[in-house]
Design an enzyme around this catalytic site. Sequence first.
Site, PDB file in Angstrom:
ATOM      1  N   GLY A  59      51.041  36.179  52.174  1.00  0.00           N
ATOM      2  CA  GLY A  59      51.465  37.225  51.237  1.00  0.00           C
ATOM      3  C   GLY A  59      51.754  36.687  49.852  1.00  0.00           C
ATOM      4  O   GLY A  59      51.697  35.478  49.597  1.00  0.00           O
ATOM      5  N   GLU A  86      39.741  37.815  54.528  1.00  0.00           N
ATOM      6  CA  GLU A  86      38.592  37.683  53.615  1.00  0.00           C
ATOM      7  C   GLU A  86      38.158  36.220  53.503  1.00  0.00           C
ATOM      8  O   GLU A  86      36.955  35.926  53.518  1.00  0.00           O
ATOM      9  CB  GLU A  86      38.935  38.277  52.244  1.00  0.00           C
ATOM     10  CG  GLU A  86      39.062  39.802  52.326  1.00  0.00           C
ATOM     11  CD  GLU A  86      39.298  40.482  50.991  1.00  0.00           C
ATOM     12  OE1 GLU A  86      39.376  39.789  49.961  1.00  0.00           O
ATOM     13  OE2 GLU A  86      39.407  41.719  50.985  1.00  0.00           O
ATOM     14  N   GLU A 146      48.702  33.678  63.349  1.00  0.00           N
ATOM     15  CA  GLU A 146      49.439  34.854  62.865  1.00  0.00           C
ATOM     16  C   GLU A 146      50.738  34.979  63.659  1.00  0.00           C
ATOM     17  O   GLU A 146      50.715  35.058  64.886  1.00  0.00           O
ATOM     18  CB  GLU A 146      48.553  36.103  63.042  1.00  0.00           C
ATOM     19  CG  GLU A 146      49.263  37.429  62.944  1.00  0.00           C
ATOM     20  CD  GLU A 146      49.977  37.653  61.606  1.00  0.00           C
ATOM     21  OE1 GLU A 146      49.335  37.532  60.563  1.00  0.00           O
ATOM     22  OE2 GLU A 146      51.198  37.921  61.642  1.00  0.00           O
ATOM     23  N   GLU A 203      50.114  34.794  27.216  1.00  0.00           N
ATOM     24  CA  GLU A 203      49.550  34.354  28.500  1.00  0.00           C
ATOM     25  C   GLU A 203      49.826  32.863  28.676  1.00  0.00           C
ATOM     26  O   GLU A 203      49.548  32.061  27.792  1.00  0.00           O
ATOM     27  CB  GLU A 203      48.047  34.641  28.545  1.00  0.00           C
ATOM     28  CG  GLU A 203      47.302  34.041  29.708  1.00  0.00           C
ATOM     29  CD  GLU A 203      47.893  34.360  31.092  1.00  0.00           C
ATOM     30  OE1 GLU A 203      48.109  35.537  31.393  1.00  0.00           O
ATOM     31  OE2 GLU A 203      48.155  33.395  31.850  1.00  0.00           O
ATOM     32  N   THR A 225      44.687  37.688  37.414  1.00  0.00           N
ATOM     33  CA  THR A 225      44.391  37.253  38.783  1.00  0.00           C
ATOM     34  C   THR A 225      43.024  37.747  39.251  1.00  0.00           C
ATOM     35  O   THR A 225      42.237  36.991  39.826  1.00  0.00           O
ATOM     36  CB  THR A 225      45.481  37.807  39.735  1.00  0.00           C
ATOM     37  OG1 THR A 225      46.742  37.335  39.278  1.00  0.00           O
ATOM     38  CG2 THR A 225      45.258  37.384  41.167  1.00  0.00           C
ATOM     39  N   GLY A 282      46.524  38.765  57.014  1.00  0.00           N
ATOM     40  CA  GLY A 282      46.442  39.942  56.133  1.00  0.00           C
ATOM     41  C   GLY A 282      45.078  39.955  55.444  1.00  0.00           C
ATOM     42  O   GLY A 282      44.168  39.208  55.833  1.00  0.00           O
ATOM     43  N   HIS A 316      19.570  60.198  51.546  1.00  0.00           N
ATOM     44  CA  HIS A 316      19.160  59.589  52.812  1.00  0.00           C
ATOM     45  C   HIS A 316      18.140  58.483  52.534  1.00  0.00           C
ATOM     46  O   HIS A 316      17.255  58.685  51.708  1.00  0.00           O
ATOM     47  CB  HIS A 316      18.535  60.655  53.712  1.00  0.00           C
ATOM     48  CG  HIS A 316      17.869  60.061  54.923  1.00  0.00           C
ATOM     49  ND1 HIS A 316      18.593  59.694  56.024  1.00  0.00           N
ATOM     50  CD2 HIS A 316      16.570  59.767  55.185  1.00  0.00           C
ATOM     51  CE1 HIS A 316      17.772  59.189  56.934  1.00  0.00           C
ATOM     52  NE2 HIS A 316      16.527  59.224  56.443  1.00  0.00           N
TER      53      HIS A 316
HETATM   54  C1  LIG Z   1      42.627  36.306  46.714  1.00  0.00           C
HETATM   55  C2  LIG Z   1      42.931  37.680  46.192  1.00  0.00           C
HETATM   56  C3  LIG Z   1      42.040  38.698  46.394  1.00  0.00           C
HETATM   57  C4  LIG Z   1      42.323  39.970  45.915  1.00  0.00           C
HETATM   58  N1  LIG Z   1      41.415  40.961  46.135  1.00  0.00           N
HETATM   59  C5  LIG Z   1      41.660  42.194  45.666  1.00  0.00           C
HETATM   60  C6  LIG Z   1      40.704  43.228  45.832  1.00  0.00           C
HETATM   61  O1  LIG Z   1      39.643  43.034  46.430  1.00  0.00           O
HETATM   62  N2  LIG Z   1      40.981  44.437  45.318  1.00  0.00           N
HETATM   63  C7  LIG Z   1      42.151  44.699  44.650  1.00  0.00           C
HETATM   64  O2  LIG Z   1      42.342  45.819  44.200  1.00  0.00           O
HETATM   65  N3  LIG Z   1      43.077  43.739  44.483  1.00  0.00           N
HETATM   66  C8  LIG Z   1      42.859  42.490  44.967  1.00  0.00           C
HETATM   67  N4  LIG Z   1      43.774  41.506  44.765  1.00  0.00           N
HETATM   68  C9  LIG Z   1      45.023  41.851  44.061  1.00  0.00           C
HETATM   69  C10 LIG Z   1      44.791  41.934  42.549  1.00  0.00           C
HETATM   70  O3  LIG Z   1      44.132  40.779  42.103  1.00  0.00           O
HETATM   71  C11 LIG Z   1      46.132  42.090  41.844  1.00  0.00           C
HETATM   72  O4  LIG Z   1      46.813  43.194  42.388  1.00  0.00           O
HETATM   73  C12 LIG Z   1      45.957  42.323  40.354  1.00  0.00           C
HETATM   74  O5  LIG Z   1      45.101  41.376  39.786  1.00  0.00           O
HETATM   75  C13 LIG Z   1      47.330  42.257  39.685  1.00  0.00           C
HETATM   76  O6  LIG Z   1      47.183  42.455  38.331  1.00  0.00           O
HETATM   77  P1  LIG Z   1      48.435  42.474  37.365  1.00  0.00           P
HETATM   78  O7  LIG Z   1      48.078  43.404  36.269  1.00  0.00           O
HETATM   79  O8  LIG Z   1      49.679  42.707  38.093  1.00  0.00           O
HETATM   80  O9  LIG Z   1      48.565  41.002  36.783  1.00  0.00           O
HETATM   81  P2  LIG Z   1      47.686  39.702  36.872  1.00  0.00           P
HETATM   82  O10 LIG Z   1      46.251  40.015  36.732  1.00  0.00           O
HETATM   83  O11 LIG Z   1      48.120  38.926  38.041  1.00  0.00           O
HETATM   84  O12 LIG Z   1      48.115  38.945  35.557  1.00  0.00           O
HETATM   85  C14 LIG Z   1      49.373  38.388  35.349  1.00  0.00           C
HETATM   86  C15 LIG Z   1      49.250  37.332  34.266  1.00  0.00           C
HETATM   87  O13 LIG Z   1      50.537  36.978  33.789  1.00  0.00           O
HETATM   88  C16 LIG Z   1      50.550  35.591  33.488  1.00  0.00           C
HETATM   89  N5  LIG Z   1      51.959  35.175  33.485  1.00  0.00           N
HETATM   90  C17 LIG Z   1      52.809  35.076  34.533  1.00  0.00           C
HETATM   91  N6  LIG Z   1      54.052  34.717  34.112  1.00  0.00           N
HETATM   92  C18 LIG Z   1      53.973  34.586  32.761  1.00  0.00           C
HETATM   93  C19 LIG Z   1      54.916  34.257  31.752  1.00  0.00           C
HETATM   94  N7  LIG Z   1      56.204  34.023  32.021  1.00  0.00           N
HETATM   95  N8  LIG Z   1      54.484  34.182  30.471  1.00  0.00           N
HETATM   96  C20 LIG Z   1      53.191  34.444  30.156  1.00  0.00           C
HETATM   97  N9  LIG Z   1      52.265  34.780  31.068  1.00  0.00           N
HETATM   98  C21 LIG Z   1      52.644  34.860  32.349  1.00  0.00           C
HETATM   99  C22 LIG Z   1      49.704  34.991  34.614  1.00  0.00           C
HETATM  100  O14 LIG Z   1      49.202  33.735  34.273  1.00  0.00           O
HETATM  101  C23 LIG Z   1      48.605  36.043  34.770  1.00  0.00           C
HETATM  102  O15 LIG Z   1      47.476  35.773  33.993  1.00  0.00           O
HETATM  103  C24 LIG Z   1      43.524  40.220  45.206  1.00  0.00           C
HETATM  104  C25 LIG Z   1      44.426  39.182  44.972  1.00  0.00           C
HETATM  105  C26 LIG Z   1      44.134  37.920  45.452  1.00  0.00           C
HETATM  106  C27 LIG Z   1      45.104  36.806  45.186  1.00  0.00           C
END
Ligand SMILES: Cc1cc2nc3c(=O)[nH]c(=O)nc-3n(C[C@H](O)[C@H](O)[C@H](O)COP(=O)(O)OP(=O)(O)OC[C@H]3O[C@@H](n4cnc5c(N)ncnc54)[C@H](O)[C@@H]3O)c2cc1C
Length: 462
Positions: free
Chosen positions: A273, A188, A204, A33, A42, A183, A448
């Site tokens: 996005g 949100e 937009e 990480e 994330t 979006g 209910h």
């Molecule tokens: C503001 C926001 C709100 C959201 N709300 C929702 C929601 O309500 N419901 C929902 O389902 N989804 C939501 N999402 C989307 C959701 O957060 C993501 O789809 C999900 O967290 C993605 O998970 P992941 O497993 O792809 O990787 P992530 O959880 O993104 O983890 C990837 C990790 O890889 C690490 N990394 C990157 N490159 C490298 C590298 N080269 N070497 C080592 N480590 C690295 C990063 O630091 C990160 O920690 C939201 C996203 C955002 C930004």
Amino acid sequence: MKRYDAIIIGFGKGGKLLAAELANRNWKVAVIERSPEMYGGTCINVGCIPTKTMIHEAEFAERIYQDDYIKQSKLYSLALKRKDKLVTFLREKNVENLTGNPNITLYDGTASFVCEDTVKVTLTPGKDEESFELEGKEIFINTGSTPILPDIDGLRDSKYVYTSDTLLHADVLPQHLLIIGSGAIGLEFATMYAGFGSKVTILEAGKRFLPKADREIAEYMQESLKRKNIEIRLNARVQSLHDTADGITAAYTDASDGTPYFLEGDALLIATGRKPMMDDLHLEKARVQINAQGAIVVNEQLRTTVPHIWALGDVRGGEMYDYLSIDDSRIILNHLFGNKERSIDDRNPVPYAIFTDPPMAHIGLTEEDAVKRGYPIKISRLPASAIPRARTLQNMDGMLKAIVNTDTEKILGCSLFCINAPELINLVAFAIKTGQKSSALRNFIFTHPSMSEGLNGLFKAF
Ligand SMILES: Cc1cc2nc3c(=O)[nH]c(=O)nc-3n(C[C@H](O)[C@H](O)[C@H](O)COP(=O)(O)OP(=O)(O)OC[C@H]3O[C@@H](n4cnc5c(N)ncnc54)[C@H](O)[C@@H]3O)c2cc1C
């Protein structure tokens, strides 16, 4: 060089679940990480959890102190602290769960491929002497996604420009928040800041609000947002951003008639996005291919173009949701240890939710989609105010809509814009995925008063 059964790049949602399952099967697992601030990924650090916590806080703030900026600012600061406490708790819990397993080693550093089975871990980017290499039999790329920064003059130089990763670190409540993009993330944040009392204007570029959503529900939602002090300007193409003495000015044109406009705010959120995160990975060294949309190419089992390298979560492109990253890890496990029947094609339709106030959730086809595909359809609508629970919760805004195939009586789609919609949609999803007819929801016994019993009413017409 240390050798592992599995190397997982990114301590994100899918990766950490996979790590635990593999380790429980006695695989030696390395998780890499790049930032300790992102342990757990994330969702818990900058995505789902902090935003939904703040939206919940904003709903209170709105009810208590609407139109009192000073008091709202104090509540905002308190809410940020509570959000930070929760994020820290979850991050620590995630680390504890991972490192508590003797078969898992967590490496701090940025991962990049050296070749198909070797990954370099660089502790400080750019300093080769602070790097080492690991070898893995199976490698899983779970690097998530990153905000797209559009090519707008002045964007990178402004000190008032934020992304969803950074805005919640700013301790000052904006008086007027500008948001580029309407979006889910834009809406949100708009809901959150409007709840705390900021004026919010969304710019937009598209001409349709929520273009993929059901038209009626989208229009209903747009009106509701307007009543909450969230202005949405469609067709607004932002050309440049300029910092002023106490804020930022966005210069944009209305794409429908070319009229130029200038809009002032004291913070601007870029919500245009997200794109798969592949910086520093050097995928070419492992011969892992990327598609035209800039995502890693995977087959339906989530193997990349190199069979022992897999990609899961946002980095494999398509819809980016926490629950799909979780499901990706299930698919991979099914192919490693199970009957190999799971596929990314067997999970549709996938529901989604946008956490506005009230929130909107959807699954399946919209009316427009169903008509285009030539299905014989019947439509039912129910105002949220017809559901007693909406009244007890004092949130009667909204509309529920369902589309049913008249020949098969199966539910084709459903859009819910009402309080608790993100929970309710799971009931509809369950009915659709288990092949129920619409009568199943019409006659189901719900508690209910609950929002769920609104589904009795919504499906009554069929
Ligand atoms: C503001 C926001 C709100 C959201 N709300 C929702 C929601 O309500 N419901 C929902 O389902 N989804 C939501 N999402 C989307 C959701 O957060 C993501 O789809 C999900 O967290 C993605 O998970 P992941 O497993 O792809 O990787 P992530 O959880 O993104 O983890 C990837 C990790 O890889 C690490 N990394 C990157 N490159 C490298 C590298 N080269 N070497 C080592 N480590 C690295 C990063 O630091 C990160 O920690 C939201 C996203 C955002 C930004």
